[in-house]
Design an enzyme around this catalytic site. Sequence first.
Site, PDB file in Angstrom:
ATOM      1  CE  LYS A   1      36.087  82.448 -32.222  1.00  0.00           C
ATOM      2  NZ  LYS A   1      36.459  82.173 -30.692  1.00  0.00           N
TER       3      LYS A   1
ATOM      4  CB  SER B   1      38.165  85.739 -33.196  1.00  0.00           C
ATOM      5  OG  SER B   1      38.330  87.076 -32.531  1.00  0.00           O
TER       6      SER B   1
ATOM      7  NE  ARG C   1      43.441  78.048 -33.815  1.00  0.00           N
ATOM      8  CZ  ARG C   1      42.613  79.005 -33.499  1.00  0.00           C
ATOM      9  NH1 ARG C   1      42.904  80.423 -33.489  1.00  0.00           N
ATOM     10  NH2 ARG C   1      41.643  78.809 -32.817  1.00  0.00           N
TER      11      ARG C   1
ATOM     12  CG  HIS D   1      35.861  75.075 -21.915  1.00  0.00           C
ATOM     13  ND1 HIS D   1      36.765  75.378 -23.088  1.00  0.00           N
ATOM     14  CD2 HIS D   1      36.218  75.690 -20.954  1.00  0.00           C
ATOM     15  CE1 HIS D   1      37.789  76.206 -22.296  1.00  0.00           C
ATOM     16  NE2 HIS D   1      37.241  76.597 -21.222  1.00  0.00           N
TER      17      HIS D   1
ATOM     18  CD  GLU E   1      33.455  77.645 -25.700  1.00  0.00           C
ATOM     19  OE1 GLU E   1      34.201  76.747 -26.349  1.00  0.00           O
ATOM     20  OE2 GLU E   1      34.005  78.631 -25.604  1.00  0.00           O
TER      21      GLU E   1
HETATM   22  P1  GTP Z   1      37.932  74.887 -30.565  1.00  0.00           P
HETATM   23  O1  GTP Z   1      36.757  73.639 -30.781  1.00  0.00           O
HETATM   24  O2  GTP Z   1      38.907  75.184 -31.250  1.00  0.00           O
HETATM   25  O3  GTP Z   1      36.837  75.950 -29.663  1.00  0.00           O
HETATM   26  O4  GTP Z   1      38.517  74.159 -29.421  1.00  0.00           O
HETATM   27  P2  GTP Z   1      38.178  74.339 -27.825  1.00  0.00           P
HETATM   28  O5  GTP Z   1      36.996  75.137 -27.419  1.00  0.00           O
HETATM   29  O6  GTP Z   1      38.206  72.877 -27.299  1.00  0.00           O
HETATM   30  O7  GTP Z   1      39.408  75.243 -27.335  1.00  0.00           O
HETATM   31  P3  GTP Z   1      39.550  75.062 -25.676  1.00  0.00           P
HETATM   32  O8  GTP Z   1      38.915  74.050 -25.132  1.00  0.00           O
HETATM   33  O9  GTP Z   1      41.149  75.105 -25.586  1.00  0.00           O
HETATM   34  O10 GTP Z   1      39.089  76.534 -25.367  1.00  0.00           O
HETATM   35  C1  GTP Z   1      39.400  77.813 -25.912  1.00  0.00           C
HETATM   36  C2  GTP Z   1      39.263  78.812 -24.933  1.00  0.00           C
HETATM   37  O11 GTP Z   1      39.481  78.467 -23.561  1.00  0.00           O
HETATM   38  C3  GTP Z   1      39.964  79.990 -24.998  1.00  0.00           C
HETATM   39  O12 GTP Z   1      39.570  80.846 -25.951  1.00  0.00           O
HETATM   40  C4  GTP Z   1      40.235  80.302 -23.521  1.00  0.00           C
HETATM   41  O13 GTP Z   1      39.404  81.357 -23.338  1.00  0.00           O
HETATM   42  C5  GTP Z   1      40.511  79.243 -22.720  1.00  0.00           C
HETATM   43  N1  GTP Z   1      41.703  78.737 -22.746  1.00  0.00           N
HETATM   44  C6  GTP Z   1      41.975  77.292 -23.146  1.00  0.00           C
HETATM   45  N2  GTP Z   1      43.229  77.137 -22.637  1.00  0.00           N
HETATM   46  C7  GTP Z   1      43.694  78.146 -22.097  1.00  0.00           C
HETATM   47  C8  GTP Z   1      44.903  78.593 -21.326  1.00  0.00           C
HETATM   48  O14 GTP Z   1      46.054  77.503 -21.205  1.00  0.00           O
HETATM   49  N3  GTP Z   1      45.154  79.622 -20.705  1.00  0.00           N
HETATM   50  C9  GTP Z   1      43.925  80.676 -20.550  1.00  0.00           C
HETATM   51  N4  GTP Z   1      44.258  81.851 -19.966  1.00  0.00           N
HETATM   52  N5  GTP Z   1      42.991  80.401 -21.205  1.00  0.00           N
HETATM   53  C10 GTP Z   1      42.530  79.108 -21.999  1.00  0.00           C
HETATM   54 MG    MG Z   2      36.281  77.007 -27.798  1.00  0.00          MG
END
Ligand code: GTP
Ligand code: MG
Length: 231
Positions: free
Chosen positions: A75, A79, A86, A150, A169
């Site tokens: 990363k 970001s 955020r 994920h 991840e």
């Molecule tokens: P954090 O704990 O903030 O990391 O949340 P998270 O990992 O649960 O976030 P999430 O599971 O939403 O995944 C984030 C990543 O998944 C983003 O950086 C994108 O690569 C991908 N992603 C998630 N939602 C979308 C979507 O609606 N469209 C696209 N194109 N990519 C997505």
């Molecule tokens: Mg994530």
Amino acid sequence: MILERKNFMNFDKLNSNLKRTVGAPQIKEMQKLTQLYQLGEGGANEIGTKLENLDSEFQVNHDHNPIHHMEERMKDMQSLAEKLRRKGYKLTIENVQKHIFDVAGIRVVTNYIDDVYLIEKLLVNQSDVTLVRRKDYIKNPKPSGYRSLHVVVSVPVFQAEGSQDVNVEIQIRTVGMDMWASLEHKLRYKTDIDDKLVAQYGEQLHDYADELANIEVKMQGIYKHLNDYDS
Ligand code: GTP
Ligand code: MG
């Protein structure tokens, strides 16, 4: 299968830039961040190698490559800072370690849907890999239509002073899901497109995500039949 490594750090350059640009009290903190990135990179490399080995074993024993290709990335620091802001946390090493799971990331693009879960199982079953977090956006797609599995895993990285567990991840998705996510990402981040058009394309893409998922299941069916076919 290709493993592409992106955005990897030149630690010497980073350190000399830091010394020129930040004051003495910040240098220590920034050096800790550099160490964190260096560890993260080690973790991503460990997982990348494990996945390459699994894929080549499948090629040899089952004449099948579950993995189409992989991308490893770190990363970028901007970001990272934005994500902490955020989430409402200050930019400290402790907060990065506690709240950010994707400093090191690997995207694994598989040929078929069953391969997504096969890869997950074979990786998580390894004795030095621990599952930290799992979100299945294939079983439960996001409102946009986004699909992907994920998982965050922890893996030991051996350093001079002993080993440290590092979070990596892993986003596992099929070729179809990957193609969809790239296009939808483009739509999401194009700021100069008319709002109405964004909404219209968003709806279309939502439908296409379902269609793609159906087609991928059907194509996997043909693939399996051909593999098992005895004339
Ligand atoms: P954090 O704990 O903030 O990391 O949340 P998270 O990992 O649960 O976030 P999430 O599971 O939403 O995944 C984030 C990543 O998944 C983003 O950086 C994108 O690569 C991908 N992603 C998630 N939602 C979308 C979507 O609606 N469209 C696209 N194109 N990519 C997505
Ligand atoms: Mg994530």
